[in-house]
Enzyme design. Structure first.
Site, PDB file in Angstrom:
ATOM      1  CB  ALA A 517      -1.080   0.013   1.047  1.00 29.46           C
ATOM      2  CG  ASP A 542       6.806  -6.405  -1.659  1.00 29.02           C
ATOM      3  OD1 ASP A 542       6.672  -7.566  -1.234  1.00 29.02           O
ATOM      4  OD2 ASP A 542       6.162  -5.504  -0.996  1.00 29.02           O
ATOM      5  NE  ARG A 553      -4.054  -2.365   2.599  1.00 25.93           N
ATOM      6  CZ  ARG A 553      -4.232  -3.771   2.504  1.00 25.93           C
ATOM      7  NH1 ARG A 553      -5.207  -4.246   1.770  1.00 25.93           N
ATOM      8  NH2 ARG A 553      -3.304  -4.400   2.889  1.00 25.93           N
ATOM      9  CE  LYS A 566       1.578  -7.243  -2.002  1.00 24.69           C
ATOM     10  NZ  LYS A 566       1.200  -6.819  -0.536  1.00 24.69           N
ATOM     11  CG  ASP A 614       4.177  -5.646   6.132  1.00 23.89           C
ATOM     12  OD1 ASP A 614       5.537  -5.982   6.367  1.00 23.89           O
ATOM     13  OD2 ASP A 614       3.331  -6.351   5.594  1.00 23.89           O
ATOM     14  CG  ASN A 615       8.372  -6.789   8.994  1.00 21.30           C
ATOM     15  OD1 ASN A 615       9.491  -6.954   9.636  1.00 21.30           O
ATOM     16  ND2 ASN A 615       8.322  -7.013   7.609  1.00 21.30           N
ATOM     17  CB  CYS A 670      -2.280 -20.813  32.964  1.00 24.39           C
ATOM     18  SG  CYS A 670      -2.388 -19.195  33.745  1.00 24.39           S
TER      19      CYS A 670
END
Length: 1094
Positions: A517, A542, A553, A566, A614-615, A670
């Site tokens: 995007a 990419d 988008r 991409k 994006d990370n 837990c």
């Protein structure tokens, strides 16, 4: 041109005239949200209102008008996709749905919008609205495309010059979304035509005409949302008027805050305390409702109550609870989000009484007042002379400044004390130009405001926004001749920045990391700006491929590109926007593994790096590379309506990694597995079970069958509880739970239901009964724990049946079993499920259930794992020999974006059945997808704004002479709206004697030195090196006598021999870390030392 989509033969073109005006009138249906929401707020106090739902109404409550000629448009709508249908393509719009919700999307699907003025800003606004999926967009422009327009609009090419702007825009905009009806108007607008729309926006209109149109929109019943937006060089303005009484249904779009109650006092007012599981986000004056309270049940009546004295884990309830029942346990408190009514002023009134301006930059506190004056003065200039000021013309600039002065004298109390002639001169020079970064930024802002107008979602801009980026101008004084047009597509940009900066843009070597995007928007922007269109080169990488959900988008992609890389598709599309773009597409992930691709030579030749990632981990790696090679990094990111930008400039700013967000809080294991108290816990557990049952265990089965000896040896060597559990699961798949028919799969799924939602719960409440106490004597089942109840399976319960259906289908897939067609027949499937014999369950006393929140594993150690593992291996070997030759299972990797694969069906069913166990509200499959699929909310508007802001900084970077105070980092939230711009933080400086350095510095020593030469080089700087290392290996330490024998050896030989460092042919240097002292024996932290050996 952009990559072509299907030819659109049905795009409606209206050339003007009476007949077309009537056609326009009949082609859209009028609706508005205000009357609907007001009546809902006044008359409807149902659960949607009281629980703070952020979406409104349904799709059938709008008023409508205009019927003649409907058949013409009706045929058109059906040809392009029925915009009235309420079905939402969740695969396509999932990220947008995560921001807006279904009801807001339905409002958009029923909205008709006019965009007038199809230069760069109009094209950007239209693009964002079409991607969002409004019902129709009508493009209006009476003028023709000029060469001048090509620097700002991605929809125009050289072949469009001389064509009407609106007509030239239709084809490329239609390619973005075939479900949106796009039509054109090419003649003068009459105000009556505005009644066909829910929202209108004008980007190129005189003030006099804007006032006339706005007066009409303001007084219409219901009112028409009116917006006036302008981009003039590096200056921009927005005005909004959504009517005299506009209702905002959800001011911020955030989920209502909640808390788990721990106690409530019988007082006036009452003190409410909550568990310290999470901090409360309530504020004084909030309204809240209570549910599930035991004892003080009077509060469970659903009545909103006001709170005060809000603290992190408590608040005061403005209510007398003295005579209420005593609080016993339980209870959830939930914020009630209230609608807000805004009274907009029309433009005529707001010009003289603007109220508070929305401030974007606190270092320019007085700037909005001056720009409010400047835009009025520009309107007078154009009105008197019939043209914009000429760039570089001092005569025009002085005329403009004089008009601004005269206008200022008439303002009375609103008079600006200093009209700042220098700033107004810049305004005049660039007044005719529409710059792409400004158009992108304002296109995002205005597009979002139109979404608000059509839906009531988020707080509108109230009412003026002014912005400038004069800091982007070159630092050197330019001669008027520098602004002269060169008969090129960049003439508009040259009229603002001059031809010298344009040359720098064209010769820049740029690396864009990511083409999703953000990457698509960046590629469009730099292509229009002319970046890397001369002697420079643009590299894009990419490693991802295009998915359907990207298309809403990532606007350079089309439906037939799904499955393609991409980067290659995006670079091809960018090159079609500007054929001069020198661009290369790569499909490599940037990281340590690809340093042979992105080698030293690659980084050293770059001018600037633009992140479109994006990370965080990838961002941190790029940040370290930019630090190492001292390259500027332009960083940005989005999250729904929020975005941020960060400029990382060598030696001027801190680096990206200098500050980190705190890690996301994880629920204890837990809690997730035995004591969930919200749907997130249930979905986390469901995702974990899905992966264990359908991916990990089948993969383990295949690993064992592929090489039994090696696999079993590894398990014996590990010898732990986890290895034992893994072997048990493998054996189950090949023995007791092996499926050979679809009925076997149904049996397996039905027994899984019994295990998960009945037996395990029965065991849990057997081990910990409802009246159980902790070691301290406190009730075990106290908040936030919720006491569970086992489920009784019923084929008549669709939730139960859906679980078994999804589980059996996916189980069949792992075993390669054909699913019969009859499974779609609910009655036949239910009969098959009811044939399953379910053994009776008896709880056991020896079961240990983990309650320690710090535990990291649920695998219970028996103390004799080795023996059990050996026994399991023996049984496995016997079972393996009974399998048909070549038997393998098919592991299933979770894929959230395919609604036909039953993955999300199973996860939603797992989570919802578990939620029923614990009395937790269930969610639909879409909400389950957002949480379990960890979907990041994303919309085109915030992406466009972020990239526009970054490209305004790119001008500064490529100019090269800007100071720290010229740069801006930004945080923005379009929902509020909020804009916060500030100077970047400078890096920390370390000083020694006459030297100083920062994190940006790297000391370089060339000519392949010896160890003695390296130590002497440092001594010449007043530093005594006592330890030199490469990685974790020590090359030299002054305390080791034998290290002195290395003094005359080349350092490169030592790192190869001692540190075992591999130096591939593309590497010409390596780094060493040196520990130093000064002459007073004080440790000095120095930068890394890079030693060049060839």
């Amino acid at each position: 041109m952009l990559p072509r989509k299907r030819p659109v033969e049905k795009a409606l073109v209206q050339e003007g005239g009476e007949e077309n005006e009537n056609s326009s009138s009949s082609s859209v249906k009028k609706h508005r949200i205000d009357c609907l929401v007001e009546s809902a707020a006044a008359n409807n106090n149902d659960s949607k209102t009281t629980t703070g739902s952020s979406d409104i109404g349904d799709g059938n409550n709008f008023t409508s008008g205009g019927s003649s000629g409907g058949a013409i448009r009706e045929t058109l709508i059906m040809a392009l996709g029925d915009a009235n249908q309420t079905d939402i393509d969740e695969d396509l719009h999932s990220r947008q749905l995560a921001v807006y919700g279904r009801e807001t999307m339905r409002r958009l699907f029923a909205s008709n919008v006019l965009v007038s003025g199809m230069q760069g800003l109009g094209a950007e606004i239209a693009k964002n609205l079409i991607l969002a999926g409004v019902k129709s967009v009508t493009l209006h422009d009476e003028r023709e495309v000029e060469l001048w327009d090509l620097s700002s609009s991605f929809v125009f090419s050289e072949s469009d010059i001389g064509k009407n702007r609106a007509l030239a825009s239709v084809q490329k905009l239609q390619e973005l979304n075939n479900a949106v009806v796009i039509s054109t108007l090419t003649t003068k607008l009459a105000k009556e035509q505005l009644s066909n729309f829910q929202a209108v926006v004008f980007t190129d209109i005189s003030l006099e005409k804007a006032i006339e149109f706005n007066d009409y929109c303001h007084t219409c019943q219901p009112p028409i949302a009116f917006m006036k937006a302008e981009v003039r060089g590096l200056f921009g303005s927005v005005f909004c008027d959504f009517g005299p009484k506009f209702t905002v249904c959800d001011v911020d779009g955030e989920e209502p805050h909640t808390g788990i109650i721990a106690s409530i006092s019988n007082d006036n007012p009452a003190l409410v305390s909550c568990v310290d599981d999470e901090r409360l986000e309530f504020q004084d004056g909030d309204l809240v409702v209570f549910t599930e309270i035991q004892g003080m049940t009077q509060l469970n009546d659903g009545k909103p109550r006001k709170i005060k004295s809000a603290r992190p884990y408590s608040f005061v309830l403005e209510e007398d609870t003295t005579n209420f029942g005593a609080y016993q346990k339980g209870g959830i408190v939930t914020q009630v989000k209230q609608p807000k009514i805004l009274n907009f002023k029309p433009l005529r009134e707001a010009l003289t009484n603007p109220g508070d301006f929305l401030l974007t930059d606190f270092s320019k506190f007085d700037r909005p007042f001056l720009l409010h004056l400047a835009f009025q003065a520009l309107d007078k200039f154009v009105s008197e002379l019939g043209r914009f000021p000429v760039a570089g013309s001092e005569e025009d600039a002085q005329k403009f400044i004089s008009l601004a002065g005269h206008t200022n004298e008439t303002l009375g109390d609103g008079k600006v004390e200093d009209i700042n002639p220098k700033l107004l001169r810049h305004f005049a020079f660039g007044a005719r130009a529409v710059l792409n970064p400004m158009a992108a930024m304002f296109g995002g802002i205005v597009g979002q405001e139109i979404v608000k107008a059509c839906s009531g979602k988020f707080h509108p801009l109230f009412q003026f926004l002014y912005f400038d980026s004069v800091e982007s101008l070159p630092k050197e004084n330019l001669d008027p001749s520098d602004f002269r047009p060169l008969n090129s597509r960049y003439d508009a940009q040259i009229s603002v920045f001059g031809s010298k900066l344009q040359k720098k843009l064209e010769d820049a070597n740029v690396f864009i990391v990511g083409s999703g995007a953000l990457g698509c928007e960046f590629l469009k922007n730099v292509a229009l700006m002319g970046v890397s269109c001369g002697e420079g080169k643009l590299t894009v990488t990419d490693d991802d491929i295009i998915e359907k959900s990207n298309l809403s988008r990532q606007f350079l992609f089309r439906d037939w590109n799904i499955g393609q890389p991409k980067s290659t598709v995006a670079t091809s599309a960018a090159a079609s926007i500007n054929s001069c773009l020198n661009i290369e597409a790569l499909q490599n992930r940037v990281g340590p593994a690809t340093e042979n691709v992105f080698d030293d030579n690659f980084w050293e030749n770059l001018t600037v790096i633009i992140n479109a990632l994006d990370n965080v981990n990838a961002r941190l790696y790029i940040d370290q590379r930019c630090l190492y090679f001292q390259k500027p990094l332009l960083e940005s990111g989005t999250l729904g309506t929020k975005c941020n930008t960060q400029m990382v400039i060598p030696h001027l700013t801190e680096n990206y990694g200098a500050s980190r967000d705190p890690p996301e809080k994880q629920a204890p294991m837990c809690t997730v597995h035995s004591f969930p108290h919200n749907i997130d816990h249930c979905l986390t557990w469901a995702r974990s079970e899905f992966e264990g049952l359908l991916e990990k265990t089948p993969a383990e089965v295949n690993a064992y069958l592929s090489n039994p000896a090696e696999y079993t040896t590894a398990m014996i060597k590990a010898g732990d509880a986890q290895s034992k559990d893994t072997l048990e699961h493998v054996l189950e798949c090949l023995d007791k739970e092996k499926c050979e028919t679809f009925q076997d799969c149904i049996t397996w799924a039905r027994l899984k239901f019994e295990d998960y939602f009945a037996n395990r719960v029965k065991q849990l409440i057997y081990t910990f009964p409802e009246d159980a106490l902790t070691n301290t004597g406190a009730p075990f089942w106290s908040a936030p724990k919720r006491f569970p109840c086992p489920l009784q399976f019923s084929a008549a319960d669709l939730g139960h049946l859906h679980f078994v259906m999804a589980a059996s289908i996916l189980r069949a897939e792992t075993f390669g079993i054909l699913v019969p067609d009859w499974f779609k027949n609910t009655k036949m499937f239910a009969e098959a499920v009811n044939r399953v014999i379910v053994p009776e369950f008896q709880p056991r006393k020896d079961v240990k259930i983990e309650t320690d929140e710090k535990a990291t594993s649920l695998s219970a150690a028996s103390g004799d794992e080795a023996t059990i593992i050996n026994e399991l291996i023996m049984v496995l070997e016997k079972r393996r020999q009974q399998l048909p030759p070549g038997f393998r299972m098919k592991p299933i990797q979770f894929e959230k974006d395919d609604d036909t694969n039953y993955h999300m069906d199973l996860i939603a069913a797992l989570a919802n059945m578990r939620a029923r166990n614990y009395g937790i509200p269930e969610v639909d499959k879409l909400k389950a997808k957002f949480i379990a699929g960890r979907i990041i909310p994303a919309i085109a508007t915030s992406t466009a704004m972020a990239t526009g802001l970054v490209c305004l900084e790119l001008y500064k970077v490529l100019d090269g002479d800007h100071k720290l105070e010229d740069y801006r980092n930004t945080f923005a939230n379009l929902a509020l709206p909020l804009f916060s711009m500030a100077e970047p933080v400078p890096p920390k400086v370390i000083k020694h004697q006459e030297m100083s350095w920062t994190v940006w510095d790297r000391w370089i020593l060339k000519d392949n030195p010896t160890l003695r030469e390296l130590i002497q080089w440092l001594k010449d700087k007043g530093l005594n090196a006592y330890s030199i290392s490469s990685g974790s290996c020590l090359l030299y330490n002054s305390m080791f006598h034998h290290h002195k024998q290395r003094m005359d050896r080349k350092v490169v030989d030592l790192v190869v021999e001692v540190a075992k460092l591999e130096l591939p042919p593309y590497r010409n240097h390596f780094d060493v870390i040196v520990a130093c002292e000064d002459d007073e024996d004080n440790d000095i932290d120095i930068p890394p030392v890079s030693i060049y050996f060839r």
